[in-house]
Design a protein around this motif. Structure first.
Motif, PDB file in Angstrom:
ATOM      1  N   PRO A 121       0.832  -1.214   0.000  1.00  0.00           N
ATOM      2  CA  PRO A 121       0.000   0.000   0.000  1.00  0.00           C
ATOM      3  C   PRO A 121       0.867   1.265   0.000  1.00  0.00           C
ATOM      4  CG  PRO A 121       0.018  -1.008   2.190  1.00  0.00           C
ATOM      5  CD  PRO A 121       0.762  -1.936   1.253  1.00  0.00           C
ATOM      6  N   LEU A 122       0.322   2.335  -0.528  1.00  0.00           N
ATOM      7  CA  LEU A 122       1.007   3.623  -0.541  1.00  0.00           C
ATOM      8  C   LEU A 122       0.749   4.305   0.798  1.00  0.00           C
ATOM      9  CD1 LEU A 122       0.028   4.782  -4.144  1.00  0.00           C
ATOM     10  CD2 LEU A 122       2.083   3.569  -3.415  1.00  0.00           C
ATOM     11  N   ASP A 123       1.633   4.047   1.752  1.00  0.00           N
ATOM     12  CA  ASP A 123       1.384   4.515   3.118  1.00  0.00           C
ATOM     13  C   ASP A 123       2.389   5.547   3.622  1.00  0.00           C
ATOM     14  OD1 ASP A 123       3.445   2.730   3.121  1.00  0.00           O
ATOM     15  OD2 ASP A 123       2.710   1.520   4.792  1.00  0.00           O
ATOM     16  N   VAL A 124       3.232   6.040   2.710  1.00  0.00           N
ATOM     17  CA  VAL A 124       4.226   7.060   3.055  1.00  0.00           C
ATOM     18  C   VAL A 124       4.080   8.208   2.064  1.00  0.00           C
ATOM     19  CG1 VAL A 124       6.692   7.540   3.305  1.00  0.00           C
ATOM     20  CG2 VAL A 124       5.799   5.297   3.947  1.00  0.00           C
ATOM     21  N   ILE A 125       4.278   9.423   2.553  1.00  0.00           N
ATOM     22  CA  ILE A 125       4.216  10.594   1.674  1.00  0.00           C
ATOM     23  C   ILE A 125       5.620  11.166   1.548  1.00  0.00           C
ATOM     24  CG2 ILE A 125       3.290  12.923   1.380  1.00  0.00           C
ATOM     25  CD1 ILE A 125       0.846  11.954   3.036  1.00  0.00           C
ATOM     26  N   CYS A 126       6.062  11.347   0.309  1.00  0.00           N
ATOM     27  CA  CYS A 126       7.336  11.998   0.031  1.00  0.00           C
ATOM     28  C   CYS A 126       7.030  13.483  -0.175  1.00  0.00           C
ATOM     29  CB  CYS A 126       8.000  11.405  -1.208  1.00  0.00           C
ATOM     30  SG  CYS A 126       9.530  12.264  -1.642  1.00  0.00           S
ATOM     31  N   ILE A 127       7.501  14.304   0.748  1.00  0.00           N
ATOM     32  CA  ILE A 127       7.187  15.734   0.695  1.00  0.00           C
ATOM     33  C   ILE A 127       7.811  16.379  -0.540  1.00  0.00           C
ATOM     34  CG2 ILE A 127       7.427  17.940   1.913  1.00  0.00           C
ATOM     35  CD1 ILE A 127       5.517  15.914   3.279  1.00  0.00           C
ATOM     36  N   GLU A 128       9.065  16.071  -0.829  1.00  0.00           N
ATOM     37  CA  GLU A 128       9.746  16.680  -1.977  1.00  0.00           C
ATOM     38  C   GLU A 128       9.054  16.342  -3.300  1.00  0.00           C
ATOM     39  OE1 GLU A 128      12.551  17.202   1.233  1.00  0.00           O
ATOM     40  OE2 GLU A 128      11.272  15.544   0.653  1.00  0.00           O
ATOM     41  N   ASP A 129       8.670  15.088  -3.465  1.00  0.00           N
ATOM     42  CA  ASP A 129       8.036  14.664  -4.713  1.00  0.00           C
ATOM     43  C   ASP A 129       6.525  14.881  -4.721  1.00  0.00           C
ATOM     44  OD1 ASP A 129      10.479  13.918  -5.751  1.00  0.00           O
ATOM     45  OD2 ASP A 129      10.269  11.811  -5.191  1.00  0.00           O
ATOM     46  N   LYS A 130       5.977  15.264  -3.564  1.00  0.00           N
ATOM     47  CA  LYS A 130       4.532  15.512  -3.435  1.00  0.00           C
ATOM     48  C   LYS A 130       3.718  14.313  -3.939  1.00  0.00           C
ATOM     49  CE  LYS A 130       5.100  20.485  -4.006  1.00  0.00           C
ATOM     50  NZ  LYS A 130       6.516  20.593  -4.224  1.00  0.00           N
ATOM     51  N   THR A 131       4.113  13.135  -3.434  1.00  0.00           N
ATOM     52  CA  THR A 131       3.427  11.926  -3.869  1.00  0.00           C
ATOM     53  C   THR A 131       3.442  10.874  -2.766  1.00  0.00           C
ATOM     54  OG1 THR A 131       3.280  10.340  -5.688  1.00  0.00           O
ATOM     55  CG2 THR A 131       5.472  10.836  -4.891  1.00  0.00           C
ATOM     56  N   LYS A 132       2.502   9.970  -2.857  1.00  0.00           N
ATOM     57  CA  LYS A 132       2.468   8.838  -1.927  1.00  0.00           C
ATOM     58  C   LYS A 132       3.304   7.712  -2.512  1.00  0.00           C
ATOM     59  CE  LYS A 132      -1.120   8.086   0.581  1.00  0.00           C
ATOM     60  NZ  LYS A 132      -2.419   7.703   1.091  1.00  0.00           N
ATOM     61  N   ILE A 133       4.060   7.066  -1.632  1.00  0.00           N
ATOM     62  CA  ILE A 133       4.901   5.947  -2.046  1.00  0.00           C
ATOM     63  C   ILE A 133       4.732   4.788  -1.067  1.00  0.00           C
ATOM     64  CG2 ILE A 133       6.610   7.413  -3.214  1.00  0.00           C
ATOM     65  CD1 ILE A 133       8.390   7.165  -0.749  1.00  0.00           C
ATOM     66  N   CYS A 134       5.196   3.625  -1.475  1.00  0.00           N
ATOM     67  CA  CYS A 134       5.135   2.456  -0.587  1.00  0.00           C
ATOM     68  C   CYS A 134       6.346   2.459   0.354  1.00  0.00           C
ATOM     69  CB  CYS A 134       5.084   1.170  -1.394  1.00  0.00           C
ATOM     70  SG  CYS A 134       6.598   0.827  -2.305  1.00  0.00           S
ATOM     71  N   SER A 135       6.277   1.662   1.376  1.00  0.00           N
ATOM     72  CA  SER A 135       7.361   1.575   2.357  1.00  0.00           C
ATOM     73  C   SER A 135       8.665   1.126   1.719  1.00  0.00           C
ATOM     74  CB  SER A 135       6.977   0.617   3.478  1.00  0.00           C
ATOM     75  OG  SER A 135       5.839   1.091   4.151  1.00  0.00           O
ATOM     76  N   GLN A 136       8.575   0.245   0.764  1.00  0.00           N
ATOM     77  CA  GLN A 136       9.779  -0.261   0.099  1.00  0.00           C
ATOM     78  C   GLN A 136      10.468   0.858  -0.692  1.00  0.00           C
ATOM     79  OE1 GLN A 136       9.071  -3.666  -2.369  1.00  0.00           O
ATOM     80  NE2 GLN A 136      11.209  -4.296  -2.324  1.00  0.00           N
ATOM     81  N   CYS A 137       9.679   1.670  -1.374  1.00  0.00           N
ATOM     82  CA  CYS A 137      10.260   2.797  -2.121  1.00  0.00           C
ATOM     83  C   CYS A 137      10.847   3.842  -1.168  1.00  0.00           C
ATOM     84  CB  CYS A 137       9.211   3.452  -3.014  1.00  0.00           C
ATOM     85  SG  CYS A 137       8.760   2.443  -4.439  1.00  0.00           S
ATOM     86  N   ALA A 138      10.254   3.962   0.014  1.00  0.00           N
ATOM     87  CA  ALA A 138      10.765   4.909   1.001  1.00  0.00           C
ATOM     88  C   ALA A 138      12.191   4.563   1.412  1.00  0.00           C
ATOM     89  CB  ALA A 138       9.852   4.930   2.225  1.00  0.00           C
ATOM     90  N   LEU A 139      12.540   3.291   1.331  1.00  0.00           N
ATOM     91  CA  LEU A 139      13.882   2.842   1.704  1.00  0.00           C
ATOM     92  C   LEU A 139      14.875   2.938   0.548  1.00  0.00           C
ATOM     93  CD1 LEU A 139      12.876  -0.331   3.745  1.00  0.00           C
ATOM     94  CD2 LEU A 139      13.505   1.925   4.642  1.00  0.00           C
ATOM     95  N   SER A 140      14.389   3.229  -0.644  1.00  0.00           N
ATOM     96  CA  SER A 140      15.263   3.255  -1.816  1.00  0.00           C
ATOM     97  C   SER A 140      16.127   4.512  -1.839  1.00  0.00           C
ATOM     98  CB  SER A 140      14.432   3.193  -3.105  1.00  0.00           C
ATOM     99  OG  SER A 140      13.794   4.439  -3.324  1.00  0.00           O
ATOM    100  N   SER A 141      17.189   4.469  -2.633  1.00  0.00           N
ATOM    101  CA  SER A 141      18.099   5.611  -2.749  1.00  0.00           C
ATOM    102  C   SER A 141      17.403   6.826  -3.374  1.00  0.00           C
ATOM    103  CB  SER A 141      19.330   5.229  -3.557  1.00  0.00           C
ATOM    104  OG  SER A 141      18.964   4.835  -4.865  1.00  0.00           O
ATOM    105  N   THR A 142      16.372   6.582  -4.141  1.00  0.00           N
ATOM    106  CA  THR A 142      15.636   7.679  -4.778  1.00  0.00           C
ATOM    107  C   THR A 142      15.084   8.659  -3.745  1.00  0.00           C
ATOM    108  OG1 THR A 142      14.993   6.198  -6.573  1.00  0.00           O
ATOM    109  CG2 THR A 142      13.724   8.222  -6.335  1.00  0.00           C
ATOM    110  N   HIS A 143      14.628   8.140  -2.630  1.00  0.00           N
ATOM    111  CA  HIS A 143      13.998   8.976  -1.612  1.00  0.00           C
ATOM    112  C   HIS A 143      14.836   9.115  -0.338  1.00  0.00           C
ATOM    113  CE1 HIS A 143      10.245   9.142  -3.878  1.00  0.00           C
ATOM    114  NE2 HIS A 143      10.418   7.861  -4.137  1.00  0.00           N
ATOM    115  N   SER A 144      16.069   8.618  -0.352  1.00  0.00           N
ATOM    116  CA  SER A 144      16.868   8.564   0.879  1.00  0.00           C
ATOM    117  C   SER A 144      17.151   9.935   1.490  1.00  0.00           C
ATOM    118  CB  SER A 144      18.177   7.825   0.636  1.00  0.00           C
ATOM    119  OG  SER A 144      18.976   8.535  -0.302  1.00  0.00           O
TER     120      SER A 144
END
Length: 70
Positions: free
Chosen positions: A1-24
């Protein structure tokens, strides 16, 4: 599920993507944290609105009193 919000990208992401280098280096918050921040902002704006209304009332009252004195 998309349960995290990336403030910089202004989008919801999954927990796995939150751990990726893209959002680190990005600011990440949960839905709950985000909603709590929104609630705090709403409270702040309500306080500002009340202060402005009170100030306006005082200014209008003072203006009316000064007109009567003239």
């Amino acid at each position: 599920p998309l349960d995290v919000i990336c403030i910089e990208d202004k989008t919801k992401i999954c927990s796995q993507c939150a751990l990726s280098s893209t959002h680190s280096t990005h600011t990440l918050v949960t839905d709950e944290e985000f909603m709590n921040q929104i609630d705090k902002l709403i409270d702040m704006f309500d306080e500002i609105d009340t202060t402005i209304k009170n100030f306006t009332d005082i200014m209008n009252k003072n203006h009316s009193e000064n007109e009567i004195k003239l």
